[in-house]
Design a protein around this motif. Structure first.
Motif, PDB file in Angstrom:
ATOM      1  N   LYS A  68       0.830  -1.022   0.053  1.00  0.00           N
ATOM      2  CA  LYS A  68      -0.232   0.115   0.164  1.00  0.00           C
ATOM      3  C   LYS A  68       1.031   1.196  -0.073  1.00  0.00           C
ATOM      4  O   LYS A  68       1.658   1.657   0.831  1.00  0.00           O
ATOM      5  CB  LYS A  68      -1.045   0.061   1.248  1.00  0.00           C
ATOM      6  N   PHE A  74       3.547   6.395  -4.284  1.00  0.00           N
ATOM      7  CA  PHE A  74       2.585   6.414  -5.421  1.00  0.00           C
ATOM      8  C   PHE A  74       3.328   7.104  -6.512  1.00  0.00           C
ATOM      9  O   PHE A  74       3.266   6.986  -7.807  1.00  0.00           O
ATOM     10  CB  PHE A  74       1.424   6.866  -4.878  1.00  0.00           C
ATOM     11  N   TYR A 160      -5.829   1.215  -7.953  1.00  0.00           N
ATOM     12  CA  TYR A 160      -5.868   2.898  -8.109  1.00  0.00           C
ATOM     13  C   TYR A 160      -6.506   3.332  -9.392  1.00  0.00           C
ATOM     14  O   TYR A 160      -7.368   4.131  -9.687  1.00  0.00           O
ATOM     15  CB  TYR A 160      -4.934   3.655  -7.486  1.00  0.00           C
ATOM     16  N   LEU A 212      -6.087   7.789  -2.906  1.00  0.00           N
ATOM     17  CA  LEU A 212      -5.414   7.043  -1.755  1.00  0.00           C
ATOM     18  C   LEU A 212      -6.476   6.986  -0.591  1.00  0.00           C
ATOM     19  O   LEU A 212      -6.476   5.947   0.064  1.00  0.00           O
ATOM     20  CB  LEU A 212      -4.279   7.668  -1.470  1.00  0.00           C
TER      21      LEU A 212
END
Length: 216
Positions: A68, A74, A160, A212
């Motif tokens: 994660k 990210f 995502y 997120l």
């Protein structure tokens, strides 16, 4: 033993690809052992390989969980992923065969039909088409090592990208850009195809923060 390791490894990878495993989800070792009738040693070997790929993380007293990313992670992964996808599009524009071009246009038309007929509905159905589009472009690059790198990086962000299609208008925009990309690739405009693909797979910082938050 090696066969058992591959069985567990592929099962977890398929769970990620299908959206059955999401960022932060725990890896239930006992359930995997029971379902696939494997011993603990090949299971641990599979988890070590997934950890080396950056797809799982080990947390104290929690065991293995699906990777994660933080905001910074990210954005860093996305930066690399966009360059890889862009490079694949550029190479595809130089190398695509007539047969691959036909397959690419078939998926482009499928994306357009879905966007026209379903609108913002069935985002999961559209996401499957989106994966196929990007797979066709990557395969048309003629570089299997690049294809593997794209797959590895994409799996860290798949949840995502899937969630992005819940946003109104995202499906229509994606389908339109797929057609534009295909036209550039089939016209052998490598630089333009590479640049557009990089923009196509990117998210701005605000969208990243929203995604997120959406996935907790």
């Amino acid at each position: 033993m090696a066969g058992q390791t591959e069985t567990v490894l592929n099962a977890i990878l398929m769970g990620i690809d299908r959206g059955e495993l999401n960022p932060g989800d725990p890896i239930n070792e006992n359930a995997l052992i029971e379902r696939y009738e494997v011993s603990r040693t090949p299971l641990r070997e599979a988890l070590l390989r997934l950890e080396a790929m950056g797809l799982i993380q080990r947390q104290p007293r929690k065991g293995a969980v699906l990777f994660k990313p933080s905001l910074e992670e990210f954005l860093a992964i996305l930066e690399v992923h966009a360059r890889l996808e862009g490079q694949a599009a550029g190479l595809a524009a130089r190398r695509i065969s007539s047969h691959a071009a036909d397959r690419l246009m078939q998926i482009v038309e499928a994306c357009a039909t879905h966007a026209r007929d379903q609108g913002n509905g069935d985002p999961d159905g559209y996401y499957a088409l989106n994966l196929e589009f990007h797979k066709q472009v990557a395969e048309a690059s003629g570089n299997p090592f690049l294809l593997d790198m794209i797959k590895m990086n994409a799996r860290k962000l798949l949840a995502y990208y899937r969630a992005r299609y819940d946003y109104p208008g995202a499906i229509a925009q994606s389908a339109q850009e797929h057609r534009q990309l295909a036209e550039l690739i089939l016209s052998h405009k490598a630089d333009a195809a590479e640049a557009l693909m990089e923009r196509h797979v990117q998210f701005d910082r605000v969208t990243v923060m929203d995604l997120l938050a959406k996935l907790g």
